[in-house]
Each structure stands twice: as C-alpha cells, then as structure tokens.
Design a protein around this motif. Structure first.
Motif, PDB file in Angstrom:
ATOM      1  N   GLN A  55       0.827  -1.205   0.000  1.00 55.93           N
ATOM      2  CA  GLN A  55       0.000   0.000   0.000  1.00 55.93           C
ATOM      3  C   GLN A  55       0.860   1.254   0.000  1.00 55.93           C
ATOM      4  N   LEU A  56       1.960   1.213   0.726  1.00 55.27           N
ATOM      5  CA  LEU A  56       2.893   2.340   0.750  1.00 55.27           C
ATOM      6  C   LEU A  56       3.476   2.557  -0.648  1.00 55.27           C
ATOM      7  N   ASP A  57       3.865   1.462  -1.309  1.00 57.40           N
ATOM      8  CA  ASP A  57       4.394   1.550  -2.672  1.00 57.40           C
ATOM      9  C   ASP A  57       3.380   2.176  -3.622  1.00 57.40           C
ATOM     10  N   ILE A  58       2.138   1.747  -3.515  1.00 57.41           N
ATOM     11  CA  ILE A  58       1.081   2.253  -4.403  1.00 57.41           C
ATOM     12  C   ILE A  58       0.836   3.743  -4.166  1.00 57.41           C
ATOM     13  N   LEU A  59       0.710   4.132  -2.898  1.00 54.81           N
ATOM     14  CA  LEU A  59       0.487   5.553  -2.592  1.00 54.81           C
ATOM     15  C   LEU A  59       1.639   6.415  -3.087  1.00 54.81           C
ATOM     16  N   ALA A  60       2.850   5.948  -2.864  1.00 49.77           N
ATOM     17  CA  ALA A  60       4.021   6.709  -3.305  1.00 49.77           C
ATOM     18  C   ALA A  60       4.000   6.895  -4.817  1.00 49.77           C
ATOM     19  N   LYS A  61       3.727   5.824  -5.537  1.00 48.57           N
ATOM     20  CA  LYS A  61       3.706   5.895  -6.999  1.00 48.57           C
ATOM     21  C   LYS A  61       2.651   6.882  -7.492  1.00 48.57           C
ATOM     22  N   ILE A  62       1.480   6.844  -6.877  1.00 48.69           N
ATOM     23  CA  ILE A  62       0.394   7.745  -7.289  1.00 48.69           C
ATOM     24  C   ILE A  62       0.806   9.208  -7.128  1.00 48.69           C
ATOM     25  N   TYR A  63       1.526   9.511  -6.064  1.00 51.40           N
ATOM     26  CA  TYR A  63       1.940  10.894  -5.809  1.00 51.40           C
ATOM     27  C   TYR A  63       3.326  11.218  -6.372  1.00 51.40           C
ATOM     28  N   GLY A  64       3.934  10.283  -7.098  1.00 55.37           N
ATOM     29  CA  GLY A  64       5.227  10.544  -7.719  1.00 55.37           C
ATOM     30  C   GLY A  64       6.374  10.594  -6.727  1.00 55.37           C
ATOM     31  N   LEU A  65       6.272   9.807  -5.670  1.00 52.22           N
ATOM     32  CA  LEU A  65       7.298   9.799  -4.629  1.00 52.22           C
ATOM     33  C   LEU A  65       7.897   8.407  -4.481  1.00 52.22           C
ATOM     34  N   GLU A  66       8.932   8.327  -3.682  1.00 51.55           N
ATOM     35  CA  GLU A  66       9.486   7.053  -3.262  1.00 51.55           C
ATOM     36  C   GLU A  66       8.777   6.670  -1.963  1.00 51.55           C
ATOM     37  N   PRO A  67       8.570   5.388  -1.714  1.00 58.82           N
ATOM     38  CA  PRO A  67       7.851   4.984  -0.496  1.00 58.82           C
ATOM     39  C   PRO A  67       8.441   5.555   0.790  1.00 58.82           C
ATOM     40  N   TRP A  68       9.747   5.607   0.908  1.00 56.95           N
ATOM     41  CA  TRP A  68      10.371   6.107   2.137  1.00 56.95           C
ATOM     42  C   TRP A  68      10.014   7.570   2.396  1.00 56.95           C
ATOM     43  N   GLN A  69       9.762   8.317   1.332  1.00 60.77           N
ATOM     44  CA  GLN A  69       9.449   9.734   1.503  1.00 60.77           C
ATOM     45  C   GLN A  69       8.130   9.933   2.257  1.00 60.77           C
ATOM     46  N   LEU A  70       7.214   8.974   2.142  1.00 59.53           N
ATOM     47  CA  LEU A  70       5.939   9.072   2.848  1.00 59.53           C
ATOM     48  C   LEU A  70       6.109   8.921   4.354  1.00 59.53           C
ATOM     49  N   LEU A  71       7.267   8.431   4.789  1.00 58.00           N
ATOM     50  CA  LEU A  71       7.505   8.196   6.211  1.00 58.00           C
ATOM     51  C   LEU A  71       8.436   9.221   6.840  1.00 58.00           C
ATOM     52  N   VAL A  72       8.707  10.301   6.120  1.00 62.35           N
ATOM     53  CA  VAL A  72       9.536  11.383   6.654  1.00 62.35           C
ATOM     54  C   VAL A  72       8.609  12.400   7.325  1.00 62.35           C
ATOM     55  N   PRO A  73       8.810  12.660   8.618  1.00 61.06           N
ATOM     56  CA  PRO A  73       7.940  13.621   9.304  1.00 61.06           C
ATOM     57  C   PRO A  73       7.929  14.987   8.617  1.00 61.06           C
ATOM     58  N   ASN A  74       6.763  15.600   8.623  1.00 56.93           N
ATOM     59  CA  ASN A  74       6.569  16.947   8.077  1.00 56.93           C
ATOM     60  C   ASN A  74       6.925  17.047   6.593  1.00 56.93           C
ATOM     61  N   LEU A  75       6.496  16.072   5.832  1.00 54.24           N
ATOM     62  CA  LEU A  75       6.738  16.069   4.391  1.00 54.24           C
ATOM     63  C   LEU A  75       6.208  17.348   3.760  1.00 54.24           C
ATOM     64  N   ASP A  76       7.044  17.995   2.982  1.00 54.50           N
ATOM     65  CA  ASP A  76       6.621  19.160   2.200  1.00 54.50           C
ATOM     66  C   ASP A  76       6.343  18.655   0.792  1.00 54.50           C
ATOM     67  N   PRO A  77       5.082  18.519   0.394  1.00 53.53           N
ATOM     68  CA  PRO A  77       4.761  17.977  -0.927  1.00 53.53           C
ATOM     69  C   PRO A  77       5.376  18.760  -2.084  1.00 53.53           C
ATOM     70  N   THR A  78       5.672  20.042  -1.866  1.00 52.92           N
ATOM     71  CA  THR A  78       6.260  20.840  -2.944  1.00 52.92           C
ATOM     72  C   THR A  78       7.781  20.700  -3.000  1.00 52.92           C
ATOM     73  N   ASN A  79       8.357  20.121  -1.957  1.00 57.64           N
ATOM     74  CA  ASN A  79       9.804  19.951  -1.895  1.00 57.64           C
ATOM     75  C   ASN A  79      10.123  18.684  -1.095  1.00 57.64           C
ATOM     76  N   PRO A  80       9.809  17.504  -1.676  1.00 55.75           N
ATOM     77  CA  PRO A  80      10.011  16.266  -0.932  1.00 55.75           C
ATOM     78  C   PRO A  80      11.488  16.018  -0.627  1.00 55.75           C
ATOM     79  N   PRO A  81      11.751  15.309   0.459  1.00 56.43           N
ATOM     80  CA  PRO A  81      13.140  15.056   0.840  1.00 56.43           C
ATOM     81  C   PRO A  81      13.852  14.192  -0.204  1.00 56.43           C
ATOM     82  N   MET A  82      15.128  14.397  -0.293  1.00 60.01           N
ATOM     83  CA  MET A  82      15.955  13.609  -1.218  1.00 60.01           C
ATOM     84  C   MET A  82      17.090  12.980  -0.426  1.00 60.01           C
ATOM     85  N   LEU A  83      17.595  11.878  -0.920  1.00 60.44           N
ATOM     86  CA  LEU A  83      18.773  11.284  -0.311  1.00 60.44           C
ATOM     87  C   LEU A  83      19.989  12.038  -0.807  1.00 60.44           C
TER      88      LEU A  83
END
Length: 105
Positions: A55-83
C-alpha cells in the motif's frame, strides 16, 4: 525531541499530499488512480492500522514519490526530501575525521 509513530507520520503526510494535489484530493480520486481502497485510506487517516508495504508503494507511486518519503515527518509535498549523495572526496574526508577522532579518544 518529539517522536512520532509511523502511523502518525503517514496520516499527516497523506493529508498534506491530498491538500496539495487537486487531482488526488479525495479518497475517491486516489482509488480511481489505482490507490488502496476507501477503507484502507480511511484506516491510514485515522491511524487505526498500519499500511502494508504494498500500500505504501502504491500511494508513493500515485503521488510521484518514493515509499520512504511518505515516512519522513513533516513532508513538504512541494519539496520532498531527497537522499544526499556523497562524493568520493567527502567520503575520504569523513574517514580522516573518524581516524582523528579515534586518535584523540
């Protein structure tokens, strides 16, 4: 330091993502885009149960993110975290610092 559970982080980040993407701002739109069911999305929102990895994989794909990004506190959708990538020079410097710390300790 405030500690959040993964359920709290995912619920908050899903809310932020929905608020920032008008094409995916309702559970119905997320389901129509291939997302998890309304029930699953509601359980995530209410922090009733954890999301599966799938489910995490699916949600991430729908929003154009990597799954781990959904678990970063205070996600900024306009500037998602990068490794951060580290250069060979930076890696060598880190090793020198580690060695110096050992020698001092």
């Amino acid at each position: 330091m405030i500690t959040y559970t993964s359920r709290q982080v995912l619920a908050a980040n899903l809310k932020a993502l929905m608020a920032s993407h008008s094409a995916l701002d309702t559970f119905g739109k997320i389901v129509a885009a291939g997302g998890p069911s309304n029930g699953t999305l509601d359980r995530i929102r209410r922090m009733e149960s954890g999301a599966s990895i799938d489910q995490l994989d699916i949600l991430a794909k729908i929003y154009g993110l990597e799954p781990w990004q959904l678990l970063v506190p205070n996600l900024d959708p306009t500037n998602p975290p990068m490794l951060a990538s580290i250069s060979q020079r930076q890696l060598e410097m880190l090793e020198r610092i580690k060695q110096a710390a050992k020698e001092l300790g």
